[in-house]
Design an enzyme around this catalytic site. Structure first.
Site, mmCIF file in Angstrom:
data_model
loop_
_atom_site.group_PDB
_atom_site.id
_atom_site.type_symbol
_atom_site.label_atom_id
_atom_site.label_comp_id
_atom_site.label_asym_id
_atom_site.label_seq_id
_atom_site.Cartn_x
_atom_site.Cartn_y
_atom_site.Cartn_z
ATOM 1 N N ASN A 139 11.307 -4.603 -5.117
ATOM 2 C CA ASN A 139 9.994 -4.483 -4.462
ATOM 3 C C ASN A 139 9.715 -3.054 -3.992
ATOM 4 O O ASN A 139 8.760 -2.805 -3.275
ATOM 5 C CB ASN A 139 9.884 -5.457 -3.283
ATOM 6 N N HIS A 141 11.699 -1.196 -2.089
ATOM 7 C CA HIS A 141 12.240 -0.796 -0.774
ATOM 8 C C HIS A 141 13.374 0.218 -0.933
ATOM 9 O O HIS A 141 14.034 0.282 -1.962
ATOM 10 C CB HIS A 141 12.666 -2.013 0.060
ATOM 11 N N GLU A 146 10.964 -2.301 3.891
ATOM 12 C CA GLU A 146 10.244 -3.189 2.982
ATOM 13 C C GLU A 146 8.799 -2.689 2.788
ATOM 14 O O GLU A 146 8.333 -1.839 3.562
ATOM 15 C CB GLU A 146 10.241 -4.603 3.570
HETATM 16 P P1 PGA Z 1 21.122 -3.301 -5.388
HETATM 17 O O1 PGA Z 1 20.205 -3.058 -4.119
HETATM 18 O O2 PGA Z 1 21.893 -2.053 -5.589
HETATM 19 O O3 PGA Z 1 21.999 -4.462 -4.970
HETATM 20 O O4 PGA Z 1 20.235 -3.623 -6.524
HETATM 21 C C1 PGA Z 1 19.414 -1.927 -4.064
HETATM 22 C C2 PGA Z 1 18.541 -2.046 -2.861
HETATM 23 O O5 PGA Z 1 18.080 -3.162 -2.554
HETATM 24 O O6 PGA Z 1 18.292 -1.020 -2.230
#
Ligand code: PGA
Length: 247
Positions: A139, A141, A146
């Site tokens: 998304n 973030h 967020e």
């Molecule tokens: P991920 O998370 O490395 O587990 O894909 C990245 C994030 O949400 O910042």
């Protein structure tokens, strides 16, 4: 131009190696280097290669300081799902970073506002972050900032989106155990770093990356603020880069 700063490095292993080598260079360039560190699936390989490099090349990390990006509220180092436990498992137990140089937000702090203020103060006292490594959520973030997060935000308590909780539930026995809230460094704290390394792998990140790096700079895509940082390095594997225009 954002294009020149995007390094596409093949597969996940190459991405992990390149990111680890980049961190080692930063450590070697500056005695007392201050690192900002992420958790998640993406940096696991990076930490594995980093610990290997530190051992193999006898890299002196005795003056390196680390600050983690975020932590779940209500979880401590003893909880398997906490980011504190993640860091112990993937980096700190595998290398000899000085305990006193390791900083994490405490998700069990009784006064979370004071905890966030303490954390920002510690970053200031350390002289600011030299290299901040970040992943990106589907998304858009970064950290737990967020969509809709203020670009000027500091360290604070945030509510996690349902989408983020669902994705992160893999680290927990039951999805209901994923905390509803977290403490995170804010977007301003991230942007204050002197250099930022964004790492991402896999097709599922391609749309978020296209929006973040080549779309409008908007609080709806928190990572889009990175476009305005004058020392941003992007490292992606091929599948994460599929929707980017790269010459
Ligand atoms: P991920 O998370 O490395 O587990 O894909 C990245 C994030 O949400 O910042």
């Amino acid at each position: 131009m954002v294009y020149r700063k995007i390094n596409v490095v093949g597969d996940y292993v190459s991405l992990s190696k390149a990111a680890a080598e980049f961190i080692v260079e930063a450590i070697q360039k500056k005695i007392g280097c201050v690192l900002g560190l992420p958790t998640g699936k993406t940096p696991m390989g990076m930490y594995r290669h980093l610990t290997e490099l530190i051992k193999a090349d006898n890299i002196d990390i005795s003056t390196v300081t680390t600050f983690n990006l975020d932590e779940y509220i209500g979880l401590g180092p003893e909880d398997e799902g906490s980011f504190h436990a993640f860091m112990e498992k993937h980096l700190f137990s595998q290398s000899n970073f000085l305990k006193s140089n390791i900083h994490l937000l405490n998700g069990l702090a009784p006064d979370l506002k004071a905890e966030c203020a303490r954390y920002e103060e510690e970053i200031r006292e350390a002289g600011g972050i030299d290299l901040q490594v970040v992943g990106i959520g589907v998304n858009g973030h970064i950290g737990f900032n967020e969509p809709g997060s203020d670009f000027n935000s500091g360290a604070r308590v945030v509510k996690l989106t349902e989408a983020t909780r669902r994705i992160n539930s893999k680290e927990f026995k039951e999805s209901a155990q994923v905390p509803l809230t977290a403490v995170t460094m804010g977007l301003r704290n991230i942007m204050d770093a002197r250099q930022i390394l964004l790492i991402a792998g896999g097709n599922e990140k391609s749309l978020a990356l296209a929006k973040a790096l080549q779309g409008p700079v908007t609080e709806e895509v928190p990572a889009s603020i990175l476009q305005t940082h004058d020392n941003l390095i992007v490292m992606l594997d091929k599948s994460a880069a599929t929707l980017l225009k790269i010459r």
